[in-house]
Design an enzyme around this catalytic site. Structure first.
Site, PDB file in Angstrom:
ATOM      1  N   ASP A 186      -5.596  -3.592  -2.470  1.00  0.00           N
ATOM      2  CA  ASP A 186      -4.613  -3.332  -1.414  1.00  0.00           C
ATOM      3  C   ASP A 186      -3.985  -4.619  -0.868  1.00  0.00           C
ATOM      4  OD1 ASP A 186      -3.351  -2.557   1.055  1.00  0.00           O
ATOM      5  OD2 ASP A 186      -4.622  -0.775   1.085  1.00  0.00           O
ATOM      6  N   SER A 216       0.832  -1.198   0.000  1.00  0.00           N
ATOM      7  CA  SER A 216       0.000   0.000   0.000  1.00  0.00           C
ATOM      8  C   SER A 216       0.878   1.264   0.000  1.00  0.00           C
ATOM      9  CB  SER A 216      -0.969  -0.051   1.186  1.00  0.00           C
ATOM     10  OG  SER A 216      -2.033   0.853   1.016  1.00  0.00           O
TER      11      SER A 216
END
Length: 293
Positions: free
Chosen positions: A157, A42
């Site tokens: 993610d 991320s």
């Protein structure tokens, strides 16, 4: 890689709190701790890519230059909710404008970005091709950013499966791994109101009377906003997964900046996050120096 003891860096996810990684990198440089390879999840992937290309100062200047209005303008290209609230084109352009290379094999250090296959739940380690696309996939918080199609998969993610990618960093041939976990801090988590701010800015441009009730609702709506709800929900999941994985796949040194005061979408509060990362790293100076022994 350079000769000598090889140190890898595993940078975890945390949305706006990910700016803390810049402070970590600054402190490591000050302590003369060389980094030979980087794995990021991320925001750890975003900052990590810049670090892997020797551009820590570049991303630091970008982060510190953001005001609240810039976040809405540069990060939140809001779309009709299909597979996500934010299309992600703006943040992609922002990365392209400042990252000097486009492909993994052009980076100065070995780098890996971690994403999740939305359809199978599998961990996906991105190691080649377009590095900007890889970053965009790794930061795609479900429900907020739209997924990224790649090689027949829909990527989101990486924090859903590997919030602090120690295991990935170890695959890069390093002798030790320094990990940065952004989901462990004291006190209640902060939240902002960028969703409301962004919509309010757009609605102010419209004089149509039909928007009056919407404007009033935005002004009176209680926090947290929709970004906060989704962001904090993911953070809770990541916190639990990180706790398990860090027990079974421990880092040699674990750094946990106290970034709880920075809201999930408060990208304009980079200074506070960077300082937290810097301070937490200096607190580990003895353990970090021991890695080189």
């Amino acid at each position: 890689m350079k000769p000598g003891r090889q140190i890898g860096l595993a940078l975890g996810g945390g949305a706006a709190r990910g700016w803390a990684h810049i402070g970590v990198l600054r402190a490591l440089e000050e302590l003369d701790i060389p980094v030979a390879a980087i794995a990021g999840t991320s925001m750890g992937a975003l900052v990590g890519a810049f670090a892997a290309n020797g551009q820590v100062e570049t991303i630091e200047l970008v982060a510190l230059g953001l005001a609240a209005r810039d976040v809405a303008r540069n990060f939140l290209d809001i779309t009709l909710p299909r597979s996500g609230l934010v299309e992600g084109r703006k943040i992609t352009r922002l990365i392209e404008e400042h990252l000097a290379v486009r492909r993994f094999d052009q980076l100065q250090l070995p780098f890996r970005a971690v994403a999740t296959d939305l359809l199978t739940g599998a961990e996906v380690i991105l190691a080649d091709g377009d590095v900007v696309e890889a970053i965009r996939a790794s930061i795609a918080i479900p429900g907020i950013f739209t997924p990224v199609p790649r090689d027949g998969a829909l990527l989101v993610d990486g924090g859903l499966v590997n919030p602090v990618p120690v295991s990935v960093a170890r695959t890069l041939g390093v002798d030790a791994v320094i990990a940065v976990d952004l989901n462990c801090f004291a006190g209640p988590a902060a939240h902002g109101n960028l969703w409301s701010e962004s919509l309010q800015q757009r609605l102010k441009k419209s004089a149509a009377s039909r928007w009056v009730p919407v404007k009033r609702w935005l002004e009176e709506a209680a926090q947290p906003n929709i970004f906060d709800v989704m962001g904090h929900s993911i953070r809770i999941i990541e916190q639990q997964i990180a706790a398990v994985r860090l027990r079974t796949e421990p880092a040699d040194v674990l750094i946990r900046p106290d970034v709880g005061a920075v809201g999930i979408m408060e990208f304009h509060r980079a200074a506070a996050a960077i300082e937290a990362g810097y301070a937490a790293t200096l607190q580990q100076r003895d353990a970090l120096r021991a890695l080189l022994a």
